[in-house]
Design a protein around this motif. Structure first.
Motif, short mmCIF file in Angstrom:
data_model
loop_
_atom_site.label_atom_id
_atom_site.label_comp_id
_atom_site.label_asym_id
_atom_site.label_seq_id
_atom_site.Cartn_x
_atom_site.Cartn_y
_atom_site.Cartn_z
N GLN A 192 -5.25 -1.58 -8.69
CA GLN A 192 -6.77 -1.42 -8.32
C GLN A 192 -7.42 -2.56 -9.43
OE1 GLN A 192 -7.06 2.86 -8.81
NE2 GLN A 192 -7.86 2.90 -6.61
N GLU A 193 -6.71 -2.37 -10.76
CA GLU A 193 -7.35 -3.24 -11.55
C GLU A 193 -7.32 -4.55 -11.29
OE1 GLU A 193 -5.98 -2.41 -15.66
OE2 GLU A 193 -6.66 -0.19 -15.65
N PHE B 105 0.87 -1.06 0.00
CA PHE B 105 -0.11 0.05 0.02
C PHE B 105 0.81 1.24 0.18
CE2 PHE B 105 -2.32 3.38 2.23
CZ PHE B 105 -3.54 3.20 1.58
N SER B 106 0.60 2.03 -0.96
CA SER B 106 1.29 3.16 -1.10
C SER B 106 0.62 4.36 -0.23
CB SER B 106 1.52 3.76 -2.58
OG SER B 106 2.14 4.97 -2.75
N HIS B 107 1.28 5.05 0.72
CA HIS B 107 0.70 6.10 1.54
C HIS B 107 0.85 7.59 0.54
CE1 HIS B 107 0.27 4.10 5.29
NE2 HIS B 107 1.60 3.44 4.95
N ASP C 163 -7.23 -5.86 -8.24
CA ASP C 163 -8.14 -6.15 -7.19
C ASP C 163 -9.25 -5.98 -7.64
OD1 ASP C 163 -5.75 -6.14 -5.63
OD2 ASP C 163 -5.89 -4.25 -4.69
N SER D 93 -0.72 0.69 -10.59
CA SER D 93 -1.62 0.58 -9.51
C SER D 93 -2.10 -0.79 -9.46
CB SER D 93 -2.75 1.43 -9.82
OG SER D 93 -3.87 1.38 -9.17
N THR E 13 0.12 7.56 -2.96
CA THR E 13 -0.93 7.43 -3.92
C THR E 13 -2.47 7.10 -3.21
OG1 THR E 13 -0.35 5.17 -4.21
CG2 THR E 13 0.58 6.87 -5.77
N GLY E 14 -2.26 6.47 -2.09
CA GLY E 14 -3.45 5.94 -1.40
C GLY E 14 -4.10 4.89 -1.69
N TYR E 15 -3.23 3.97 -2.48
CA TYR E 15 -3.85 2.54 -2.99
C TYR E 15 -2.81 1.82 -3.15
CZ TYR E 15 -3.08 5.28 -7.22
OH TYR E 15 -2.59 5.93 -8.38
N ASN E 16 -3.04 0.11 -3.12
CA ASN E 16 -2.10 -0.80 -3.68
C ASN E 16 -1.30 -0.31 -4.91
OD1 ASN E 16 -2.42 -2.25 -1.15
ND2 ASN E 16 -4.26 -3.31 -2.01
N MET E 17 0.02 -0.89 -4.80
CA MET E 17 0.98 -0.49 -5.87
C MET E 17 1.86 -1.79 -6.22
SD MET E 17 0.20 2.76 -7.30
CE MET E 17 1.87 3.13 -8.24
#
Length: 579
Positions: A153-154, A123-125, A156, A151, A127-131
């Motif tokens: 996100q796709e 988790f990237s603080h 997940d 990212s 960017t605010g999402y998993n990387m």
């Protein structure tokens, strides 16, 4: 909560499908996640290798590095970060390098320095999402470490969509399996339900044949049930017949029976025991401890002794409220499924009463005979001692002896009369007769005696012409006795009234006086044979008159009673059937 057989068949299948679907979904999710992550890692590593080629075409200056990072980040649609070997960020496609932390400790950087390439997902603080981060060491000290990140996100979202699809598929499969399981379970359990309904509806021997449709095993079970219910029915009928016989005997038994178990709980009690122990005020005693049901200390003490010693106990108890005497026998019950004690109660009240009456009769008749016999003995002794020589004295003594003999004769005659009335040897001839005629004879006969005692006698009949069904001679005997007693116990100047009144199907005749009255303690025993109140003993008489009157009235189907207050007179009542 108990589940039906259909549920117990369907639920295991549904559980297996759900568990299998969950396990399969988890496995596929993990495998897909690993595959996608590996694909992303390879792609990002290829992009980092491509960036390395372009870094070699220009000088390793900050402006050139920022230009490469910005331009290739847009073309690759990834975040590009260039890091010095001491961890200082030289250029970043998305953020100002001066505001970024030292990246030397990042896992992908450490792995790249050690092995030439490294990857890390976190988790990237920033960017605010998993990387996913992939770092490449160009193996050229003049070139910085190249880190490409993208990212997750796709990935997940794809994993989540796949899990949702798998869950929906699992639920659909479970519903289908449940439906199929219910259909299969219904086909299996339908014959069993029909068999159960037949067993539950079993009522009489005509319904003992069990039939079932379906599997051979179920039919075999139905045949077994049929044989069992037929045999059970015969035994139940036999037991019910025996139970009814026992219940009938216990219900009509004059002796009380009460049975307790080993814990002291009442298991059986018949109506006689309820009556003898005076338990009519209580609720159903069955199933309650004996110590709560019975309040008599004597009963509980005998029961406890029997439990402690294992031997039969016998005692006499008295029920004060009813004036009853009861013989209690407590016996241990052994050698049967219901171990405990049996209490047997026998009502001896009547026996005690008869014994008391016998003792009182012997005592009274002895007392009544002793006085005239003692007088006769004294007179005879006096005559033998020389009184015969004196004609005047001898004649006087003979007259007194005649009086005593007449008294004894009257007593014997009244005893014989009473005995004949009690035994029913004296016939009662009922016939319509006017109450005025019944009263006329006794009153006319006793009028001179009343006048000598200076007493007023009054008669009151309401209405005139009252008629009763009575034996005229015996009824006049009752009236004569009552009026004679009134004259005897009323002081001079008093008044005696004789009245009669219609009350329903009876005529009540009353003889009232203004005499000395009867003490309250003597009222319950006034109609007993030979019983005399203290004041009556000095007036003579045998003490049998009221007893004879009582039995004559009862032989007519009537009642006799008295109301009296000491010093305020007495009123005797008796009833006769109205004509």
């Amino acid at each position: 909560m108990r589940l039906g057989m259909r549920w117990r068949i369907a639920l295991p299948y549904m559980t297996v499908v759900l568990v299998a679907s969950a396990v399969l979904g988890l496995y596929l999710s993990q495998e897909l996640h690993h595959a996608l992550m590996e694909s992303y890692r390879v792609r990002l590593l290829a992009e980092a290798s491509l960036v390395r080629l372009f870094l070699t075409e220009g000088p390793a200056e900050p402006d050139h590095l920022r230009e490469v990072a910005g331009r290739w980040s847009q073309q690759l649609d990834s975040r590009l970060t260039l890091i010095n070997r001491d961890g200082v960020v030289l250029a970043d496609s998305h953020f100002d390098p001066a505001a970024m932390d030292n990246h030397l400790a990042r896992p992908e950087v450490q792995e790249a320095l050690a092995e030439g390439a490294g990857a890390s997902a976190r988790f990237s603080h920033t960017t605010g999402y998993n990387m996913l981060y992939v770092a490449l060491d160009p193996k050229d000290t003049a070139l910085p470490i190249i880190r490409v990140s993208a990212s997750l996100q796709e990935i997940d979202a794809g994993i989540s969509r796949m899990q949702t699809t798998l869950m929906a598929t699992a639920l659909g499969a479970s519903a289908l399996v449940m439906a199929l399981s219910f259909v299969l379970a219904d086909r299996i359990t339908r014959p069993l339900r029909r068999l159960t309904d037949r067993v539950l509806s079993y009522r009489s021997s005509s319904e003992r044949a069990m039939k079932a449709e379906g599997y051979d095993e179920v039919q075999s079970l139905a045949d077994a049930f049929g044989q069992m219910t037929s045999e059970l029915g015969r035994r139940v009928d036999a037991l019910a017949e025996e139970r009814n016989k026992i219940a009938l005997v216990l219900a009509h038994l004059n002796d009380g029976v009460l049975i307790t178990d080993s814990e002291g709980v009442v298991h059986l009690i018949n109506p006689a025991a309820v009556r003898l122990l005076d338990l009519t005020w209580q609720s159903d005693p069955i199933g309650r401890p004996l110590m709560e049901v019975v309040g008599s200390p004597s009963v509980l003490e005998a029961w406890k002794r029997c439990r402690e010693t294992g031997q039969e106990q016998e005692t006499m108890i008295e029920v004060p409220d009813r004036g009853a005497f009861v013989r209690l026998v407590v016996s241990p019950i052994a050698g049967s499924p219901l171990s405990g004690e049996m209490l047997l109660l026998q009502d001896l009240t009547q026996v005690r009463r008869l014994e008391s009456v016998r003792r009182d009769f012997i005592s009274n008749i002895s007392h009544e005979l002793r006085t005239p016999l003692a007088s006769l003995k004294a007179l005879v002794d006096t005559l033998q001692d020389g009184a015969l020589e004196d004609p005047t004295a001898a004649r006087n003594f003979l007259q007194r002896m005649e009086i005593e003999v007449d008294s004894l004769t009257q007593m014997v005659q009244e005893l014989l009369e009473l005995s004949r009335i009690e035994s029913g040897q004296v016939p009662i001839r009922l016939a319509p007769v006017l109450v005025a005629e019944l009263l006329a004879g006794p009153l006319e006969h006793l009028q001179p005696q009343a006048e000598r005692a200076r007493l007023e006698v009054a008669v009151n009949l309401v209405p005139d012409g009252l008629t009763v069904l009575a034996d005229q001679e015996r009824t006049r005997q009752v009236i004569t006795n009552l009026v004679h007693n009134a004259i005897k116990f009323t002081p001079p100047g008093g008044r005696i009234s004789v009245s009669a009144i219609r009350a329903g199907d009876e005529v009540v005749i009353a003889v009232a006086d203004t005499g000395i009255g009867i003490p309250e303690k003597d009222l319950p025993r006034i109609f007993e044979r030979f019983y005399k109140a203290d004041r009556a003993r000095a007036s003579g008489g045998t003490g049998l008159g009221l007893a004879i009157a009582k039995h004559i009235v009862q032989a007519h189907g009537g009642r006799i009673w008295v109301k009296s207050q000491e010093g305020a007179g007495s009123t005797f009542y008796f009833t006769l059937p109205a004509a």
